[in-house]
Design a protein around this motif. Structure first.
Motif, mmCIF file in Angstrom:
data_model
loop_
_atom_site.group_PDB
_atom_site.id
_atom_site.type_symbol
_atom_site.label_atom_id
_atom_site.label_comp_id
_atom_site.label_asym_id
_atom_site.label_seq_id
_atom_site.Cartn_x
_atom_site.Cartn_y
_atom_site.Cartn_z
ATOM 1 N N SER A 116 0.828 -1.204 0.000
ATOM 2 C CA SER A 116 0.000 0.000 0.000
ATOM 3 C C SER A 116 0.860 1.250 0.000
ATOM 4 O O SER A 116 2.015 1.243 0.429
ATOM 5 N N LYS A 153 -4.606 10.664 -0.012
ATOM 6 C CA LYS A 153 -5.646 9.652 0.207
ATOM 7 C C LYS A 153 -6.005 8.953 -1.096
ATOM 8 O O LYS A 153 -6.211 7.733 -1.126
ATOM 9 N N VAL A 213 -5.876 4.951 -1.689
ATOM 10 C CA VAL A 213 -7.057 4.180 -2.105
ATOM 11 C C VAL A 213 -6.804 3.433 -3.409
ATOM 12 O O VAL A 213 -7.298 2.315 -3.607
ATOM 13 N N ASN A 214 -6.021 4.018 -4.291
ATOM 14 C CA ASN A 214 -5.750 3.396 -5.588
ATOM 15 C C ASN A 214 -4.613 2.385 -5.552
ATOM 16 O O ASN A 214 -4.289 1.788 -6.582
ATOM 17 N N VAL A 217 -5.361 -2.145 -1.467
ATOM 18 C CA VAL A 217 -6.690 -1.628 -1.130
ATOM 19 C C VAL A 217 -7.685 -1.979 -2.225
ATOM 20 O O VAL A 217 -8.825 -2.377 -1.944
ATOM 21 N N GLN A 218 -7.273 -1.867 -3.471
ATOM 22 C CA GLN A 218 -8.166 -2.185 -4.580
ATOM 23 C C GLN A 218 -8.570 -3.658 -4.575
ATOM 24 O O GLN A 218 -9.721 -3.994 -4.852
ATOM 25 N N GLU A 270 -11.204 -4.139 -1.897
ATOM 26 C CA GLU A 270 -12.488 -3.552 -2.276
ATOM 27 C C GLU A 270 -13.194 -4.375 -3.351
ATOM 28 O O GLU A 270 -14.417 -4.561 -3.297
ATOM 29 N N THR A 313 -16.530 3.279 1.650
ATOM 30 C CA THR A 313 -16.183 4.674 1.922
ATOM 31 C C THR A 313 -15.608 4.800 3.335
ATOM 32 O O THR A 313 -14.598 5.487 3.559
ATOM 33 N N GLU A 370 -12.048 3.094 3.400
ATOM 34 C CA GLU A 370 -10.988 3.929 2.831
ATOM 35 C C GLU A 370 -10.540 5.001 3.826
ATOM 36 O O GLU A 370 -9.343 5.241 4.016
#
Length: 271
Positions: A2, A26, A30-31, A35-36, A39, A132, A135
């Motif tokens: 990350s 941020k 998130v990208n 994290v992806q 999600e 949301t 994140e």
């Protein structure tokens, strides 16, 4: 791996720098690939989860669910998590309602396993709602890996206005702060109360918090935390005091400079 937020300084100076780059940092976090992946899996699977048992049986889903509420450290307490979620929130005697820290209450409300015949996981908007939160919370955790005081300040800035907007009584809101490990640390430090206050009877704590808030903020009405000026003052107090108590070698001039940044504050905010 990350994205790791860039925190070039500690204390209030670090806070100001972080806020200037918050949106960009941020978004990069998130990208990030990790994290992806979390999600994508959550979006794919959560709609098929109809019971608390199903949720705790899938560690990847549970990681996101707990992470969305800042409860990641409890991931191995599966029996406890299942019990809290299954009992729900509508019964005043439920475990979530009995706990002083209401974080699990929020999670149980969000998932609805114990409150509705059909849990909220079936809603088309549910994945977005939880992700949301995930994140936001996980970015705070990433910041905290570099500077935990900044993480706590971010959490307080997010949670206190939400709490202030609730319809519960003024005292109930103060009790919520007292019952929260992170919020009580920020508030106690910002108000200049000693760590020993936490060992007192909860009603004594309430009186001390409210008296000190009257002195520092001019009011103990919790609605004041809906105001940007109050929140800025609280965060500034907390971060400067935390830096001092951590044994920082800040000079009196640098302390004064940090206190005077932002909103025309005066030295009296630390009294």
């Amino acid at each position: 791996m990350s994205y790791t937020p860039i925190i070039p300084a500690s204390g209030y100076a670090g806070w100001k720098m972080l806020n200037r780059t918050m949106d960009v940092q941020k978004a990069a976090f998130v990208n990030s690939a990790e994290v992806q992946r979390d999600e994508e899996y959550f979006r794919e699977k959560i709609g098929s989860i109809t019971t608390a048992e199903d949720l705790v049986a899938d560690r990847r889903l549970l990681k996101v669910a707990l992470g969305a509420f800042g409860l990641s450290n409890d991931i191995d307490n599966k029996y406890f998590i299942r019990k809290v979620l299954e009992e729900g929130t509508l019964d005043s005697s439920s475990l979530a309602n009995k706990m002083a820290d209401k974080t699990y209450l929020k999670m149980s409300e969000a998932f609805g396993f114990g409150d509705y015949e059909v849990p909220r996981t079936s809603l088309s908007s549910f994945a977005d709602e939880i992700l949301t939160k995930y994140e936001t919370r996980q970015f705070e955790v990433a910041v905290g890996d570099s500077d935990n005081s900044l993480r706590l300040a971010m959490a307080a800035q997010r949670e206190l206005p939400e709490l202030a907007a609730k319809t519960s009584s003024n005292d109930a809101k103060w009790y919520t702060v007292i019952g929260s490990t992170s919020l009580s640390e920020v508030m106690r430090t910002a108000l200049g109360l000693p760590t020993s206050v936490g060992s007192l009877d909860v009603d004594q704590q309430l009186s001390m918090y409210k008296d000190k808030a009257e002195y520092v903020f001019g009011t103990s009405d919790f609605s004041t935390f809906n105001e940007t000026e109050t929140m800025d003052k609280l965060v500034r107090n907390y971060l400067v005091r935390s830096q001092i108590s951590a044994g920082s070698t800040m000079s009196s001039q640098s302390v004064a400079l940090q206190l005077l940044q932002g909103s025309g504050s005066s030295f009296s905010i630390l009294l």
